[in-house]
Design a protein around this motif. Sequence first.
Motif, PDB file in Angstrom:
ATOM      1  N   ASP A   1       0.836  -1.200   0.000  1.00 55.22           N
ATOM      2  CA  ASP A   1       0.000   0.000   0.000  1.00 55.22           C
ATOM      3  C   ASP A   1       0.874   1.255   0.000  1.00 55.22           C
ATOM      4  N   ALA A   2       1.845   1.248  -0.911  1.00 53.00           N
ATOM      5  CA  ALA A   2       2.804   2.354  -1.015  1.00 53.00           C
ATOM      6  C   ALA A   2       2.665   3.022  -2.380  1.00 53.00           C
ATOM      7  N   ASP A   3       3.183   4.223  -2.483  1.00 50.53           N
ATOM      8  CA  ASP A   3       3.204   4.927  -3.755  1.00 50.53           C
ATOM      9  C   ASP A   3       4.272   4.319  -4.659  1.00 50.53           C
ATOM     10  N   LEU A   4       4.164   4.589  -5.947  1.00 54.72           N
ATOM     11  CA  LEU A   4       5.092   4.084  -6.949  1.00 54.72           C
ATOM     12  C   LEU A   4       5.770   5.240  -7.657  1.00 54.72           C
ATOM     13  N   ALA A   5       7.065   5.112  -7.869  1.00 55.66           N
ATOM     14  CA  ALA A   5       7.815   6.060  -8.693  1.00 55.66           C
ATOM     15  C   ALA A   5       8.666   5.251  -9.669  1.00 55.66           C
TER      16      ALA A   5
ATOM     17  N   ILE B   1      12.543  11.515 -12.903  1.00 55.47           N
ATOM     18  CA  ILE B   1      11.820  10.730 -11.911  1.00 55.47           C
ATOM     19  C   ILE B   1      10.337  10.941 -12.169  1.00 55.47           C
ATOM     20  N   ILE B   2       9.634   9.840 -12.395  1.00 51.95           N
ATOM     21  CA  ILE B   2       8.189   9.893 -12.611  1.00 51.95           C
ATOM     22  C   ILE B   2       7.531   9.531 -11.286  1.00 51.95           C
ATOM     23  N   GLY B   3       6.832  10.471 -10.700  1.00 51.79           N
ATOM     24  CA  GLY B   3       6.206  10.273  -9.402  1.00 51.79           C
ATOM     25  C   GLY B   3       6.799  11.218  -8.375  1.00 51.79           C
ATOM     26  N   ASN B   4       6.072  11.431  -7.306  1.00 52.46           N
ATOM     27  CA  ASN B   4       6.494  12.359  -6.266  1.00 52.46           C
ATOM     28  C   ASN B   4       7.276  11.612  -5.191  1.00 52.46           C
ATOM     29  N   VAL B   5       8.538  11.973  -5.019  1.00 53.93           N
ATOM     30  CA  VAL B   5       9.371  11.330  -4.006  1.00 53.93           C
ATOM     31  C   VAL B   5       9.792  12.300  -2.905  1.00 53.93           C
ATOM     32  N   LYS B   6       9.364  13.542  -3.013  1.00 49.57           N
ATOM     33  CA  LYS B   6       9.762  14.549  -2.027  1.00 49.57           C
ATOM     34  C   LYS B   6       9.320  14.135  -0.627  1.00 49.57           C
ATOM     35  N   ASN B   7      10.267  14.180   0.318  1.00 47.20           N
ATOM     36  CA  ASN B   7      10.045  13.826   1.723  1.00 47.20           C
ATOM     37  C   ASN B   7       9.611  12.368   1.914  1.00 47.20           C
ATOM     38  N   GLN B   8       9.976  11.498   0.974  1.00 43.36           N
ATOM     39  CA  GLN B   8       9.620  10.079   1.058  1.00 43.36           C
ATOM     40  C   GLN B   8      10.872   9.232   1.313  1.00 43.36           C
ATOM     41  N   HIS B   9      10.682   8.111   1.996  1.00 41.24           N
ATOM     42  CA  HIS B   9      11.714   7.093   2.123  1.00 41.24           C
ATOM     43  C   HIS B   9      11.529   6.168   0.922  1.00 41.24           C
TER      44      HIS B   9
ATOM     45  N   ASP C   1      18.119  14.136  -5.192  1.00 40.82           N
ATOM     46  CA  ASP C   1      18.024  15.461  -5.828  1.00 40.82           C
ATOM     47  C   ASP C   1      16.579  15.936  -5.918  1.00 40.82           C
ATOM     48  N   LYS C   2      15.642  15.002  -6.003  1.00 40.18           N
ATOM     49  CA  LYS C   2      14.214  15.344  -6.076  1.00 40.18           C
ATOM     50  C   LYS C   2      13.576  15.433  -4.687  1.00 40.18           C
ATOM     51  N   GLY C   3      14.392  15.368  -3.632  1.00 39.12           N
ATOM     52  CA  GLY C   3      13.883  15.606  -2.286  1.00 39.12           C
ATOM     53  C   GLY C   3      13.563  14.397  -1.456  1.00 39.12           C
ATOM     54  N   ALA C   4      13.969  13.198  -1.881  1.00 35.11           N
ATOM     55  CA  ALA C   4      13.724  12.001  -1.067  1.00 35.11           C
ATOM     56  C   ALA C   4      14.442  12.121   0.274  1.00 35.11           C
ATOM     57  N   LYS C   5      13.821  11.580   1.326  1.00 39.99           N
ATOM     58  CA  LYS C   5      14.451  11.584   2.652  1.00 39.99           C
ATOM     59  C   LYS C   5      15.577  10.568   2.727  1.00 39.99           C
ATOM     60  N   SER C   6      15.367   9.405   2.098  1.00 40.83           N
ATOM     61  CA  SER C   6      16.363   8.344   2.111  1.00 40.83           C
ATOM     62  C   SER C   6      16.107   7.417   0.930  1.00 40.83           C
ATOM     63  N   VAL C   7      17.136   6.635   0.587  1.00 37.06           N
ATOM     64  CA  VAL C   7      17.009   5.661  -0.496  1.00 37.06           C
ATOM     65  C   VAL C   7      17.723   4.383  -0.085  1.00 37.06           C
ATOM     66  N   ALA C   8      17.009   3.273  -0.208  1.00 36.54           N
ATOM     67  CA  ALA C   8      17.584   1.948   0.017  1.00 36.54           C
ATOM     68  C   ALA C   8      17.367   1.121  -1.247  1.00 36.54           C
ATOM     69  N   GLY C   9      18.264   0.197  -1.506  1.00 34.00           N
ATOM     70  CA  GLY C   9      18.127  -0.704  -2.640  1.00 34.00           C
ATOM     71  C   GLY C   9      17.864  -2.117  -2.154  1.00 34.00           C
ATOM     72  N   TYR C  10      16.893  -2.783  -2.765  1.00 33.45           N
ATOM     73  CA  TYR C  10      16.585  -4.183  -2.464  1.00 33.45           C
ATOM     74  C   TYR C  10      16.602  -4.948  -3.773  1.00 33.45           C
ATOM     75  N   VAL C  11      17.555  -5.876  -3.907  1.00 34.18           N
ATOM     76  CA  VAL C  11      17.681  -6.649  -5.140  1.00 34.18           C
ATOM     77  C   VAL C  11      17.775  -8.133  -4.818  1.00 34.18           C
ATOM     78  N   THR C  12      17.314  -8.940  -5.752  1.00 32.90           N
ATOM     79  CA  THR C  12      17.325 -10.384  -5.543  1.00 32.90           C
ATOM     80  C   THR C  12      18.727 -10.961  -5.651  1.00 32.90           C
ATOM     81  N   HIS C  13      19.407 -10.675  -6.743  1.00 36.46           N
ATOM     82  CA  HIS C  13      20.727 -11.268  -6.993  1.00 36.46           C
ATOM     83  C   HIS C  13      21.800 -10.190  -7.019  1.00 36.46           C
ATOM     84  N   GLY C  14      22.715 -10.240  -6.082  1.00 35.51           N
ATOM     85  CA  GLY C  14      23.800  -9.266  -6.001  1.00 35.51           C
ATOM     86  C   GLY C  14      25.066  -9.787  -6.647  1.00 35.51           C
ATOM     87  N   VAL C  15      25.214  -9.581  -7.954  1.00 33.84           N
ATOM     88  CA  VAL C  15      26.440  -9.979  -8.658  1.00 33.84           C
ATOM     89  C   VAL C  15      27.599  -9.113  -8.168  1.00 33.84           C
TER      90      VAL C  15
END
Length: 148
Positions: A20-24, A41-49, A72-86
Amino acid sequence: IVSPDVGGVVRARAYAKRLDADLAIVDKRREKAGVSEVMNIIGNVKNQHCILVDDIVDSAGTLCNAAAALMDKGAKSVAGYVTHGVLSGGAIARINASALDEMVTTDSIMATEAFRASEKMRQISVAPLIGEAMYRISKETSVSSLFD
């Protein structure tokens, strides 16, 4: 939830719906193999994790560029979640120097010493999921319901 490219939108949309989260979406142009340039960036990420989700990370260039664009578009934080880490070449150093707060992968590929030494890297096990799938197969019950 953020897709790092147009190809991952279906995956990211499914996660966003479940959570139940927004999509960018990161709209990027790849000038040549192994080099990506974030365009928009398509979608609003300002003040979002923001959580970037992808199936595989190799050089980490796309995810690191996407993280910088999100910040740069105002996100509070960014984390990456990936299945396979080559994570080939200088990927770990690139992640360590990036705007990513954290990069999480599964243990589908064994972690290197550089991975284990990084404070930004974290690995989670797929063993319980695979074990449950094997159990269900042996009992001839639904495997697909694991993902409902």
